[in-house]
Design an enzyme around this catalytic site. Structure first.
Site, short mmCIF file in Angstrom:
data_model
loop_
_atom_site.label_atom_id
_atom_site.label_comp_id
_atom_site.label_asym_id
_atom_site.label_seq_id
_atom_site.Cartn_x
_atom_site.Cartn_y
_atom_site.Cartn_z
N CYS A 177 0.83 -1.21 0.00
CA CYS A 177 0.00 0.00 0.00
C CYS A 177 0.86 1.26 0.00
O CYS A 177 0.47 2.29 -0.57
CB CYS A 177 -0.93 -0.01 1.21
SG CYS A 177 -0.09 -0.27 2.78
N HIS A 483 -1.52 0.69 7.45
CA HIS A 483 -1.97 0.78 6.06
C HIS A 483 -1.79 2.22 5.57
O HIS A 483 -2.06 3.17 6.30
CB HIS A 483 -3.44 0.39 5.97
CG HIS A 483 -4.02 0.52 4.59
ND1 HIS A 483 -3.61 -0.26 3.54
CD2 HIS A 483 -4.98 1.36 4.09
CE1 HIS A 483 -4.28 0.09 2.44
NE2 HIS A 483 -5.11 1.06 2.76
#
EC number: 3.4.19.12
Length: 1354
Positions: A177, A483
């Protein structure tokens, strides 16, 4: 359904809908948009508009209305294949739908594009809360709303359609990510994208796979032109030299930015883009030191690609409120005074000085890194700072540029002060990778530039330093992991978007403000979890300069090589789309073929397009099975086949031109049947197979008492029994008149087909059936079936299993002696012929007593030998399968049926009377421990346990192979005879011991019952060891263990009460079977059994494992021996019995008052047992119980159950060591008494005693580097039996220390050495080593492809 729709009032016109005819619509989704194609059913009024049908279908399947077509399915109006109009107001009746009938429709792609999946935000407007939802931040006031981020799971088909925003996402390979966020930011930067497009790749000079700029070009072209929702980044990461393991490494996005820019600079050397990164992202600052006495200033110029901003100053609990405040702190100078004074070259002495940083030049693209990751020196762990820090949409940087120089234009000649500046307080704020500008060396003085030039430049900078924010890279999570996603403003429409891996959604400025961090505002129950961990990490601003601000290149402005690349990628995408279309219309089904010459069943997978005809599919299968050189094509055909039942379901006569899609029932992910490529000889004709049932026919020979292997016959459910007999008569050539057919409907359920006119369906035939056929003209035909010889033979056939029995090594008594033993025992009439076939000299017959006396002497010598040599039998134990279920495989069935041919008649053996069954137990014995099987005449030979347990070499109970625990297996095997009894697992309440083969009077239990048993010698595989003998036993599995053991007596050579039966499981795992009244029903064919010598338990006895407790040894738990304790025995009596056994077997000389027994729970010592305690009354005892034996230094101090014995250990922080354990006996649970006792044994003043309870399993080991701060020292309690101590039983571990003792100061070298020693010590003892965070792998981009693997690196 829209929330709340179900509660709406029904309009009047709909109320009358029940009176009109209704249309049943069955819609099959034939697209590939979802992993599982749905089939929905709608029952609508006939007046419903077609438009409403489309809306209902869209809501049901979750597609956006208007993105799919509905066409008529097969069987209804097949001539009209044009799709229905989704805007039509025609009623279903007018659109040719038929009321009262099934109307089949297919949901298909529209104009070649797959239907768009309806997301929750797709139905809302641009300003809806769903559109504005980003990342994991919950929306205020939203109820049950979800977002793209929340739903991370997606199928491949879900990424085939482009987002409504027009932007394309990036697929997260695993933990990439951070890479996706940076790539999307670079893609949305016009200046970077345009410059990248202008660079042209020369394929002759470089491999395109390893070219980073080329793969970025391809990625950007796909992001701009692809119709997919998201695209892969694997080609880019492959150009970095990364393998698949790199996808599972999460890195810092700022670190990636640096490494990627450096790689691009290396790749772009000597090209037009050589200085692109510096032109866009590089700024300059001055690191200076000014003498406060003479004004002399030394300085150097550094370049930077980003500015790291501290969130919270070192040592402060208050964070900076805004980016502007952090920038001011960044350039705030510090005073060097006292011991930190600066040596001035002009003053020639140490003087007070001012040290700081000044910005000289800001880049076009300004990158700010918010340093949210820090190190907590208290816990010695990395942490994330989630404090709130605001940042403006427009940032004026003019206030931060070279302020000091303008206030003090006088500047002296500078020196190289770089060395003196190292280690200053600002060094941690600067990025570690600041690169020096090649053209500006350290020590260059500003006076080289003219004053006017400098002033004009400064004025220009100040007037044009307004920056606008366009990218926020957000991190959600902790320092251990999380994330990343990016919020980016498009310069095309000035709209903000959230780029969250494969999901792209529109957001607003309000959402950007929520990335400031902190916990301001009310966000519901999870506000702290989300708001505190989700915040901005990197900010990118662009200078507002109309002269420099670029727009994205239009398609017609692309360089020629980019146009070619766009065309190439479009062609690849179209080709991929066509391939997907083919895949979506391809039937994939298992294909079998019995090779006509090799007679081997071959298997493959047939992949055939749904429009291919059966004739074409046969040709494909023919070539796939390589039959061209074997038989002609016209001798082959495809038939419907069931592999599981080995059954031909039907043939396809006259359907050679039918499409395979119709024959197979459409394209499906899996089929409930298979295809068989059937072959024939040229002179044969194919048989027509209509849907019927398969019957396996076993022919029974009553004279030979054999059951033949099965042959397969096809029958039909509407056939009568008479017709079925005629069919079988033709197949097996037996007369139908005297034929008896027995159907085995399920296991051991035999049914004679006696009514000739009944159909097979009425008799219970199903898809696959098994029958036994007998057609002899004996009187047995006239007998009742349940009393006939046929029934007995079939009953025996169904219940007989084959077992392999390993006899004890050098088992006493030869086979001739066993034969004599059997005859002397009064059972001579039932001796099997196998006993007579055994080779060896036939000696004179002896009495049972003589054999037993001789056996006992030999067993004693065997015991001594086993103690010296160890048990060699363990190496021979092996089994390939786990036998928890009695499953008959086809091979076992054939073996079983074949072996029955040679089976002898039943023998008369004894079994126990079910009415006299006692409570059942099963034991767990350590078969690998020498002492547990060595002394035959001792009462400590075998162990019994109330549950089935497997054993291994280190005495640990291990789970059974199928994952069930031992209790669940025992429970599942209880017989109906015991269902009314009350049992516990710790104690057996009925008789408190193992089933005894003999009752209290010594007589054999049970009455005579006749069951089949046959044993013969068996040549085992090599490696079983000398002296081992195997038996192959065919036995009725309904026999009890007691009867089975009695029948093994002549082969073992001793009474059944003097040997034990062990069942062998997978991986040579064994457990002892002692439930004498349990049958062998849990055994199956080819199970292995090991026989070991040793006395079985009597009624009321328990097998007990005795371990020695050594509190100050590295391994505090040492196995000693197996003992037998009896119900009603006192602890002192058991100690008296243990003393001679300990002396003989363990070499321990102990007096009865100098050792104690205590409870053992895993490795933890527990309750001390007092001499007067009685087993089963004061102490709960169970089979295979474990106790600790603890030797005492003096007289036993524990006299009463009210006392409490704890194990104390002193921690000496000044020496960094722990003293040995000392036992402390308390009269009560008072903390004050504990302190007094600790003070007495240590000499520490009472007021300086601090204590803490040990954690984990005894001995509660902990590293000396952690014990001082990790334990809960000096808990604020007055008694030991409350939280957080909960010390209610003996054996608790207490650490204590002198609070006035200082912790030893360690050098780094001493600490590292001590850490190695402690790590080694704790690993040896099997305890948890001190927390060590996962070592992070350095982020690298390899310019020449994959890295060379260095085996010396970690």
């Amino acid at each position: 359904m829209v929330p709340g729709e179900e509660n709406q009032l029904v309009p009047k016109e709909i109320e009358n809908a029940a009176e009109e005819p209704r249309v049943l619509c069955i819609i099959q989704d034939t697209t590939n948009s979802k992993t599982v194609n749905e089939r929905i059913t709608l029952n609508l009024p006939a007046s419903t508009p077609v438009r409403k049908l489309f809306e209902d279908v869209a809501n049901k399947v979750g597609y956006i209305n208007g993105t799919f077509d509905l066409v008529w399915g097969n069987g209804i109006n097949t001539a009209d294949m044009a799709p229905l109009d989704h805007t039509s107001d025609k009623s279903l009746l007018d659109a040719n739908f038929e009321p009262g009938k099934k109307n089949f429709l297919h949901l298909t792609d529209k104009d070649g594009e797959q239907p768009q999946i309806l997301l929750e935000d797709s139905s809302a407007g641009e300003d809806s809360v769903h559109d504005r939802f980003i990342g994991p931040l919950p929306r205020e006031g939203s109820v049950g709303s979800t977002s793209d981020y929340v739903s991370q799971s997606y199928s491949y088909s879900s990424i085939l359609n482009k987002s409504e925003t027009g932007y394309v996402g990036l697929v997260n390979q695993a933990m990439t990510c951070y890479l996706n966020s940076l790539l999307q930011t670079l893609f949305m930067t016009p200046e970077f994208r345009n410059a990248l497009y202008k660079w042209e790749f020369e394929e002759s000079e470089e491999d395109p796979v390893t070219s980073i700029p080329y793969q970025l070009q391809r990625l950007f072209v796909l992001l701009q032109t692809s119709k997919k929702r998201a695209i892969e980044t694997t080609d880019v990461t492959r150009s970095f030299g990364w393998d698949s393991s790199e996808a599972w490494q999460q890195h810092d996005v700022q670190e990636l930015c640096r490494v990627m820019f450096d790689a691009l600079e290396q790749k772009w050397k000597q090209t037009e883009q050589a200085d692109l990164i510096n032109e866009l992202y590089q700024g300059k600052l001055k690191d200076y030191v000014r003498c406060l006495e003479c004004g002399y200033e030394g300085w150097r110029i550094d370049t930077y690609l980003d500015i790291p901003l501290v969130i919270r100053p070192y040592g402060s609990s208050q964070a900076f409120a805004s980016v502007e405040e952090a920038l001011h702190a960044f350039i705030q100078p510090e005073i060097l005074d006292g011991p930190n004074q600066y040596f001035c070259e002009r003053c020639k002495k140490k003087c007070d000085a001012r040290k700081g940083l000044r910005f000289l030049h800001f880049p076009y693209l300004l990158t700010l890194q918010l340093k949210r990751f820090d190190f907590d020196y208290t816990t010695m762990h990395r942490i994330k700072l989630n404090d709130r820090m605001t940042f403006p949409e427009e940032l004026d940087m003019s206030t931060f540029i070279d302020v000091e120089d303008e206030k003090s234009p006088q500047t002296e000649s500078c020196t190289d002060s770089g060395a003196e500046n190292e280690g200053s307080c600002h060094s941690d704020q600067m990025s570690n990778d600041f690169s020096n500008d090649d053209g500006v060396d350290e020590g260059i003085c500003l006076e080289t530039n003219s004053g006017t030039e400098k002033i004009s430049k400064s004025g220009l900078e100040k007037n044009s330093l307004i920056y606008e924010l366009f990218s926020v890279m957000v991190h959600s999570g902790s320092a251990a992991g999380g994330h990343y996603y990016a919020c980016i403003k498009s310069f095309s429409d000035e709209q903000w978007y959230s780029f969250n891996d494969q999901h792209v959604s529109r957001i607003t400025q309000e959402d950007i403000k929520k990335t400031h961090g902190g916990s301001s505002g009310s966000r519901g129950y999870y506000s702290s979890a989300f708001a505190s961990s989700t915040n901005a990490y990197m900010l990118i601003y662009r200078l507002k300069d109309p002269a420099r601000n670029a727009k994205f290149l239009e398609v017609d402005e692309y360089p020629e090589h980019i146009k070619n690349l766009v065309q190439k990628e479009r062609e690849l995408e179209e080709q991929e789309k066509r391939q997907r279309e083919i895949e979506r219309n391809t039937c994939k089904i298992k294909l079998f073929c019995l090779h006509p010459t090799k007679q081997v069943m071959m298997e493959n997978k047939l992949e055939v397009h749904k429009d291919k005809t059966l004739k074409e599919a046969v040709e494909m299968a023919y070539k796939m099975m390589d039959l061209e050189e074997v038989i002609p094509l016209d001798c082959c055909r495809l038939v419907k086949y069931d592999e599981f039942h080995d059954y031909l379901e039907r043939s396809y006569e006259g359907e050679e031109d039918t499409p395979m899609g119709l024959l197979l029932g459409g394209v499906k992910s899996t089929y409930m049947f298979d295809l068989l490529l059937e072959t024939r000889k040229p002179d044969q004709v194919f048989q027509s197979y209509k849907p019927g049932v398969m019957v396996k026919v076993h022919v029974v020979d009553l004279k030979a008492e054999s059951v033949a292997a099965p042959i397969t016959v096809r029958a039909y459910l509407n056939q009568t029994v008479t017709e079925f007999k005629q069919l079988i008569s033709k197949a097996i050539h037996l007369p139908a008149e005297t034929m008896r057919i027995v159907l085995e409907r399920c296991y051991n359920d035999l049914r004679l087909l006696s009514v000739s006119s009944k159909t097979l369906k009425a008799e219970g035939f199903f898809r696959s059936n098994k029958v036994f056929v007998e057609s002899s003209e004996t009187l047995d035909y006239q007998m009742a079936f349940a009393e006939s010889h046929l029934w007995k033979l079939l009953d025996r056939h169904a219940n007989t299993i084959r077992l392999f029995v390993l006899l004890p090594e050098q088992s006493p008594g030869s086979y001739s002696k066993r034969t004599a033993y059997q005859k002397a025992g009064g059972d001579s009439g039932n001796v099997d012929d196998d006993c007579e076939r055994v080779k060896g000299p036939v000696g004179s017959l002896k009495s049972v007593e003589a054999i037993l006396e001789e056996s006992t002497e030999k067993l004693k010598s065997l015991s001594l030998q086993q103690q010296q040599d160890g048990d060699n039998g363990d190496s021979s134990k092996s089994t390939e399968t786990s036998d928890f279920e009695n499953i008959e495989s086809p091979l076992n069935e054939r073996d079983s049926s074949a072996s029955v041919d040679n089976r002898e008649l039943e023998q008369h053996i004894q079994t126990s009377d079910p009415e006299n069954f006692q409570s059942e137990e099963r034991s767990d014995s350590d078969v690998n421990n020498d002492r547990s099987t060595s002394s035959v005449d001792s009462d400590i030979l075998s162990s019994s346990h109330s549950s089935d347990t497997l054993c291994n070499a280190d005495n640990a109970q291990i789970p059974l192979a199928n994952g069930l625990d031992s209790h669940s297996i025992t429970s599942s095997r209880r017989t109906k005879a015991n269902e009314g009894k009350k049992e516990t697992w710790d104690t057996a309440e009925e008789d408190s011991g193992t089933d005894s083969e003999y009752d209290e009077s010594g007589k054999s239990r049970g009455e005579m019952q006749y069951m089949y048993f046959k044993a013969e010698p068996y040549a085992a595989d090599e490696g079983s060891g000398e002296g081992h003998k195997w038996l192959m036993v065919h036995v009725d599995k309904r026999i009890t263990l007691a009867a089975f053991k009695q029948h093994l007596e002549p082969f073992v050579g001793v009474l059944s009460s003097h040997f034990k039966v062990f069942r062998v499981y997978a991986s040579n795992q064994e457990f002892e079977s002692v439930r004498l009244n349990e049958t062998l029903s849990s055994f199956s064919d080819d199970n292995k059994i090991t026989i070991r010598l040793g006395r079985a338990l009597k009624k009321g006895e328990y097998r007990v494992k005795v371990y020695q407790l050594l509190v100050n040894e590295q391994e505090p738990c040492k196995f000693l021996l197996d003992a037998v304790f009896a119900k009603g025995m006192t602890v002192r009596q058991s100690k008296e019995e243990l003393i001679p056994q300990l002396r003989e077997q363990c070499g321990l000389e102990l007096s009865i008052d100098r050792f104690r027994l205590r409870k053992k729970t895993w490795k933890n010592p527990g309750t001390v047992f007092l001499d007067y305690h009685i087993y089963e009354e004061d102490i709960n005892i169970s089979s295979n119980w474990e106790v600790f034996l603890e030797a005492l230094d003096g007289v036993e101090k524990m006299k009463s159950m009210s006392q409490l014995a704890v194990l104390s250990r002193r921690w000496k922080p000044s020496e960094m060591k722990l003293d040995p354990f000392q036992e402390v006996v308390l009269e009560s649970s008072s903390v004050d008494e504990l302190r007094e006792k600790l003070s007495e044994i240590s000499g520490i003043p009472l007021e300086d005693i601090e204590f803490a309870k040990g954690r984990g399993t005894f001995p509660c080991d902990i590293s000396v580097l952690d014990i001082h701060q990790d334990l809960d020292w000096n808990p604020k309690v007055s008694t030991l039996n409350v939280w957080p101590l909960y010390i209610c039983d003996d054996g608790a571990v207490i650490f204590y220390r002198d609070k006035t003792e200082e912790l030893m100061e360690l050098t780094d070298e001493q600490r590292n050495e001590l850490m190695k020693k402690e790590s080694s010590r704790l690993q040896k003892t099997g305890h948890r080593v001190t927390y060590s965070p996962r070592k992070e792998k350095a982020l690298k981009i390899y310019l020449d492809g994959a890295p060379n693997k260095d085996l010396t690196q970690d």
